[in-house]
Each structure stands twice: as structure tokens, then as C-alpha cells.
Design a protein around this motif. Structure first.
Motif, PDB file in Angstrom:
ATOM      1  N   UNK A  85      12.704  -0.178   5.726  1.00  0.00           N
ATOM      2  CA  UNK A  85      12.984  -0.463   7.124  1.00  0.00           C
ATOM      3  C   UNK A  85      11.780  -1.152   7.768  1.00  0.00           C
ATOM      4  N   UNK A  86      12.047  -2.054   8.687  1.00  0.00           N
ATOM      5  CA  UNK A  86      10.978  -2.726   9.432  1.00  0.00           C
ATOM      6  C   UNK A  86      10.453  -1.764  10.490  1.00  0.00           C
ATOM      7  N   UNK A  87       9.117  -1.569  10.532  1.00  0.00           N
ATOM      8  CA  UNK A  87       8.552  -0.614  11.490  1.00  0.00           C
ATOM      9  C   UNK A  87       7.559  -1.259  12.459  1.00  0.00           C
ATOM     10  N   UNK A  88       7.048  -2.447  12.136  1.00  0.00           N
ATOM     11  CA  UNK A  88       6.159  -3.178  13.047  1.00  0.00           C
ATOM     12  C   UNK A  88       6.601  -4.632  13.070  1.00  0.00           C
ATOM     13  N   UNK A  89       6.702  -5.196  14.275  1.00  0.00           N
ATOM     14  CA  UNK A  89       7.189  -6.563  14.453  1.00  0.00           C
ATOM     15  C   UNK A  89       6.252  -7.288  15.418  1.00  0.00           C
ATOM     16  N   UNK A  90       5.470  -8.217  14.891  1.00  0.00           N
ATOM     17  CA  UNK A  90       4.577  -9.016  15.742  1.00  0.00           C
ATOM     18  C   UNK A  90       5.357 -10.237  16.230  1.00  0.00           C
ATOM     19  N   UNK A 135       0.837  -1.198   0.000  1.00  0.00           N
ATOM     20  CA  UNK A 135       0.000   0.000   0.000  1.00  0.00           C
ATOM     21  C   UNK A 135       0.872   1.248   0.000  1.00  0.00           C
ATOM     22  N   UNK A 136       0.832   1.997  -1.089  1.00  0.00           N
ATOM     23  CA  UNK A 136       1.403   3.343  -1.079  1.00  0.00           C
ATOM     24  C   UNK A 136       0.501   4.241  -0.245  1.00  0.00           C
ATOM     25  N   UNK A 137       1.041   5.335   0.277  1.00  0.00           N
ATOM     26  CA  UNK A 137       0.207   6.379   0.838  1.00  0.00           C
ATOM     27  C   UNK A 137      -0.797   6.815  -0.232  1.00  0.00           C
ATOM     28  N   UNK A 138      -2.010   7.141   0.185  1.00  0.00           N
ATOM     29  CA  UNK A 138      -3.017   7.538  -0.799  1.00  0.00           C
ATOM     30  C   UNK A 138      -2.685   8.877  -1.442  1.00  0.00           C
ATOM     31  N   UNK A 139      -2.077   9.763  -0.687  1.00  0.00           N
ATOM     32  CA  UNK A 139      -1.646  11.042  -1.240  1.00  0.00           C
ATOM     33  C   UNK A 139      -0.656  10.767  -2.370  1.00  0.00           C
ATOM     34  N   UNK A 163       3.819   1.004   2.642  1.00  0.00           N
ATOM     35  CA  UNK A 163       4.066  -0.119   3.535  1.00  0.00           C
ATOM     36  C   UNK A 163       3.751  -1.428   2.817  1.00  0.00           C
ATOM     37  N   UNK A 164       4.410  -2.485   3.269  1.00  0.00           N
ATOM     38  CA  UNK A 164       4.091  -3.833   2.795  1.00  0.00           C
ATOM     39  C   UNK A 164       4.065  -4.748   4.007  1.00  0.00           C
ATOM     40  N   UNK A 165       3.111  -5.674   4.028  1.00  0.00           N
ATOM     41  CA  UNK A 165       3.012  -6.639   5.119  1.00  0.00           C
ATOM     42  C   UNK A 165       3.683  -7.938   4.733  1.00  0.00           C
ATOM     43  N   UNK A 204       6.069 -13.930   8.755  1.00  0.00           N
ATOM     44  CA  UNK A 204       6.586 -13.533  10.072  1.00  0.00           C
ATOM     45  C   UNK A 204       5.858 -12.341  10.671  1.00  0.00           C
ATOM     46  N   UNK A 205       4.811 -11.864  10.005  1.00  0.00           N
ATOM     47  CA  UNK A 205       4.013 -10.741  10.496  1.00  0.00           C
ATOM     48  C   UNK A 205       4.877  -9.527  10.834  1.00  0.00           C
ATOM     49  N   UNK A 206       5.542  -9.011   9.818  1.00  0.00           N
ATOM     50  CA  UNK A 206       6.318  -7.773   9.942  1.00  0.00           C
ATOM     51  C   UNK A 206       5.764  -6.768   8.929  1.00  0.00           C
ATOM     52  N   UNK A 207       5.776  -5.503   9.305  1.00  0.00           N
ATOM     53  CA  UNK A 207       5.434  -4.438   8.368  1.00  0.00           C
ATOM     54  C   UNK A 207       6.702  -3.659   8.044  1.00  0.00           C
ATOM     55  N   UNK A 208       6.982  -3.549   6.758  1.00  0.00           N
ATOM     56  CA  UNK A 208       8.131  -2.787   6.278  1.00  0.00           C
ATOM     57  C   UNK A 208       7.636  -1.488   5.631  1.00  0.00           C
ATOM     58  N   UNK A 209       8.352  -0.432   5.907  1.00  0.00           N
ATOM     59  CA  UNK A 209       8.091   0.853   5.267  1.00  0.00           C
ATOM     60  C   UNK A 209       9.103   1.063   4.150  1.00  0.00           C
TER      61      UNK A 209
END
Length: 485
Positions: free
Chosen positions: A298-303, A262-266, A273-275, A279-284
Motif C-alpha cells: 500500500x502507498x503510505x507517503x505521497x510527495x 528497506x525491511x524493518x531491522x527487527x 518500505x520501498x521508495x 513519482x516520490x511515493x513510499x510503499x509499505x
């Protein structure tokens, strides 16, 4: 074909901007739902469901129409439009104004593409055209996935395999009559394919990767992950105008199977971001400076994983199967199909997302399941089953769709029927569901709507499995906006 020169006016489909849709867009009254019949002996096949989500309607939360494929073994999955908000601004002199009147449903198993007419009667779609899987295989592609309309008026569908269902990332194009134009990529092809998003303002398209169709079609096998060729872990960056693969970004072992992108809508924000599913990580991904040649990731969310017993592996990852961004680019949402939760993060600072909401809707970790959690870095106890109106939710939260104003999040339960049968046989037996979560758009936060349930248990041909959802006027994941200049 959308005109992009001269005196532009908003005569085309969709909305003028994501913020206009967020502030002024209509409330959704029906959902179009890709619905799979797991009973492969049924000749009526998968179908496009029309679900009433208007609280003022007498048929609220009911399937009010079913448009059948008429063929078994198709596997409806994602849904796209023949045209969207990328074609909203057209030249004032244009006479060939595009219309958002066709839904495009690629099939993960048969390689076919089904086109449904929703223009004549939005509540009663009809089958318009079937593009046989042989058309794709003759172009050496298979397993079509994401369909987006292009500003040119063509429809482009990402593909995940070659004609023999080995891994290969490419795209196939169709004109406004849904005649095949050929493949899109010029030159080198990506090792794998899956989802994609384009931003013409920055001359970029970025695509993600799942794996080889011949493998994932038969179910999940942990041994398949050993091959970087057969299971992807990369982002593939293309020059939009030149249609060429110009960079490949390896996300490493934490980034196996990066699915929804998902790109920013703007359209003037060159970031998104991509999920990474497994391993349930979100990368920006972003550019530090607009003139940078390459993206920074860069990884920004780590479950965290959970140590368990009574499962196929000693550790259970979340299996992040869908992510989306609110139209104001304020919140990101994602689902963990194994763990069973849906999460909301505030991304006002995209480099440092903050968890603002979490709800469990089933999953593999329930306290009455065979799985015992030995170590959990987040929860003190295993979650309880979820019931709505006395109906137990089976399976896990899967596809997400957010209302234009960001206040209602719809969640379906089915991932992909071979995997549904493998991990959630009770859902296949009892049918899938769609539930609604109410969103606090000011402070963040989520609350399950106890009065909303769409139950696919008693469908005409037996329990069915709902996957992706769309609104007639476009939504957070179907529409791409172009910068006006």
C-alpha cells in the motif's frame, strides 16, 4: 563461513541485534565514501575516500585518504561488505571466524567489482582485487548494484542487465576469496533489477527495479518510461531457501523505478518500505498474517508534484533517490533529489507515517534558478540556496547514512554522473558535498549542522562527486540481522 548450529556465541562481525547497535554501538569516526571522478580522461579513476568525521580530530571534515581504482570509466556507486551482522552469531567451536575487512564496490558502467582491504589499516584502505566486468558478462549479467554478505559467507550482488545491458534482474555470487560462484536465481528471472533485502526467518528476499542499463547509462529520457520492460515498477519476491522468484507485485505508474528497499531491522517483523523514485511515493509491504502466502502493498507517503515552467517537463516530481530506517525502526528518512529536500517521518504506526522534519539542501526549485513554480501544494514560495561556511551547496540531497544512535544524518549530493551532468552541471563543475543533519530522536525533527561540511571541490584531480557512505563497523543500510532462533 559462519556456523549456525550448536552453541552459538557472538564471535563474528557486527552487532548482536539492531537495538544493541542503536543503544551501545560506537560513534562513527570515519566514513568510507564511493567517490566518482566525472573527468573520464583521468586515468586514476574513481576512488574510495576516507573522510574524518570525528569532531575531536585535527582533520575533521577532511578527506584523509584516497584509494584509487586506477581505471577510468568505472562509476563507483554502492558499497557492501564481505561480511556483516548476519554472521555475528557463530558456533562456539568454529575456528573459521569471519572478519569484516573488505569493502565491495560494484561499478555501474564497467560491470567490474572492486574489493578494498580495510582490515589492515582502516584509515588507509588498499585495493585488494578487481573482478573484471567480463566475469559478470560471461554469466549473462551486468550493471552490478547492491552487495550484501550472506550468512553462508558468500557475497551476493544484485544486477540490472544481461550481458548486452538489456534489462534483467538477477544476482551473482562470490565466495570469501571473491571467486565467482555463479548466479543465484533458479528458474525464471525478473524483468528488471536494482536493490534487495533478505529475511531468512520468513524465507523471503524482496528486490526492486530500476531499468535497462543501456538506457539509464546515457541519461534520463522521459520517453524511456513508456516501456514497462525497460523501466521497472515492480517488487520481486523470492523464496530465500529455494532461490526462486515466486511473486511479482506491480506498483503501477506511481511506482515507476522503485529503488531503495528497506525491511524493518527487527528480523521478526515481516514488513518494510520501498521508495518509488520517479513519482516520490513510499510503499509499505507487509503480511497481514504470518501465514499469508503473499505480501500486501500500500502507498503510505505521497510527495505531490509541482507544476513548473522552465524545465524539461511541465510537472516536476521529487525523484526520491534514497530511503533508510533508523535502527530502532522508529523513523524513515528519504531524499528528493529534484525537489531538494530531506524528510523525516515517524513510522511508529507504519501504516500512517507522520512528517516530523524537512530540510532543503539545494535542488532544482531554488528561487534563483530558471525554474518557476506555478503550483505547489506544500510550499508558499521557492526555497533559497543553502550555504555552509560560505560554500553553496550544488545539486540535490542524494545518499543518506544515519548514525547508529540515530542522532546524525549524513547526506551526499551525487546520484550518478551521467545524470549529474544532465541535471546539475554546476555540481559537476564545483564538486559535490557531504553535510550533516542533527536529529531529535525523542520528538522527531531535524536541524542542519552549520559547522559540518565535506567539500569535494578541491580534490587532487579536480572536483569529484561523493555517493554512498559506510562506517567501519556497519550501519543502517549495510547490515542485515538474523533471528536468533
Amino acid at each position: 563461513m559462519a556456523c549456525k548450529e550448536g552453541n552459538k556465541c557472538g564471535k563474528g562481525p557486527g552487532y548482536p541485534s539492531p537495538m544493541w547497535a542503536f543503544k551501545n554501538g560506537p560513534r562513527e569516526k570515519i566514513l568510507y565514501v564511493a567517490t566518482v571522478q566525472p573527468n573520464l580522461e583521468d586515468e586514476s579513476g574513481d576512488y574510495l575516500s576516507v573522510v574524518d568525521v570525528d569532531p575531536q580530530s585535527e582533520t575533521f571534515c577532511q578527506v584523509i585518504h584516497r584509494a584509487y581504482s586506477g581505471n577510468k570509466g568505472q562509476e563507483f556507486h554502492h558499497i557492501g561488505w564481505n561480511t556483516c551482522s548476519s554472521c555475528h552469531f557463530v558456533d562456539a567451536a568454529c575456528t573459521d571466524i569471519p572478519s569484516r575487512d573488505k569493502l565491495v564496490l560494484p561499478c555501474l558502467i564497467s560491470d567490474a567489482v572492486y574489493v578494498f582491504d580495510v582490515g589492515h589499516d582502516p584509515k588507509r584502505p588498499t585495493l585488494h582485487k578487481i573482478i573484471d566486468g567480463e566475469v559478470l558478462r560471461n554469466n549473462d549479467v551486468s550493471a552490478p548494484h547492491t552487495a550484501h554478505c550472506l550468512p553462508s559467507g558468500n557475497v551476493m550482488i544484485s544486477t540490472m542487465g544481461d550481458k548486452d545491458a538489456n534489462a534483467k534482474g538477477d544476482f551473482i555470487l562470490f565466495d570469501k576469496n571473491f571467486d565467482c560462484v555463479g548466479t543465484w536465481t533458479v528458474g525464471e528471472k525478473a524483468l528488471c533489477g536494482y536493490d534487495y533485502w533478505y529475511q531468512p526467518y520468513f524465507n523471503v528476499l524482496i528486490a526492486s527495479e530500476w531499468g535497462a542499463p543501456r538506457l539509464f547509462r546515457r541519461g534520463f529520457d522521459a520517453d524511456d518510461l513508456k516501456s514497462e520492460r525497460d523501466y521497472g515498477r515492480r517488487l520481486n519476491v523470492y523464496a530465500w531457501n529455494e532461490r526462486k522468484l515466486i511473486d511479482t507485485i506491480d506498483l503501477g505508474d506511481e511506482g515507476i523505478a522503485p529503488l531503495e528497499i528497506r525491511f524493518m531491522h527487527d528480523p521478526k517483523r515481516c514488513e518494510g518500505f520501498v521508495g518509488a523514485s520517479l513519482c516520490s511515493k513510499v510503499f509499505r509491504f507487509y503480511k497481514k498474517n504470518p501465514t499469508d502466502e503473499k505480501f500486501t502493498v500500500e502507498k503510505v507517503i505521497d510527495v505531490p508534484v509541482k507544476k513548473v515552467e522552465g524545465w524539461i517537463m511541465p510537472e516536476m516530481n521529487g525523484l526520491m533517490t534514497d530511503i533508510l530506517l533508523s535502527l530502532d525502526d522508529r523513523f524513515i528518512y528519504f531524499s528528493n533529489w529534484f525537489h531538494g529536500d530531506v524528510r523525516q517521518y515517524d513510522i511508529s504506526d507504519p501504516a500512517n507515517p507522520k512528517l516530523t522534519g524537512q530540510i532543503f539542501l539545494g535542488g532544482m526549485l531554488l528561487n534563483d534558478s530558471k525554474v518557476k513554480v506555478l503550483e505547489d501544494k506544500e510550499l508558499k514560495e521557492q526555497p533559497s540556496p543553502t550555504f555552509i561556511k560560505g560554500r553553496r551547496l550544488y545539486g540535490g540531497p542524494q545518499m543518506l547514512q544515519l548514525s547508529l544512535d540515530g542522532k546524525r544524518l549524513y547526506v551526499s549530493s551525487s546520484l550518478f554522473s551521467p545524470w549529474d551532468k544532465q541535471f546539475y552541471p554546476d555540481m559537476v563543475k564545483n564538486g559535490g558535498t557531504i553535510v550533516q543533519i542533527d536529529i531529535d530522536t525523542v520528538n522527531g525533527g531535524m536541524k542542519l549542522n552549520e559547522e559540518f561540511l565535506v567539500d569535494f571541490a578541491n580534490e587532487p584531480n579536480g572536483p569529484a562527486l561523493p555517493h554512498e557512505m559506510r562506517y567501519p563497523g556497519g550501519d543502517c543500510t549495510s547490515d542485515i540481522w538474523l533471528a536468533e532462533d
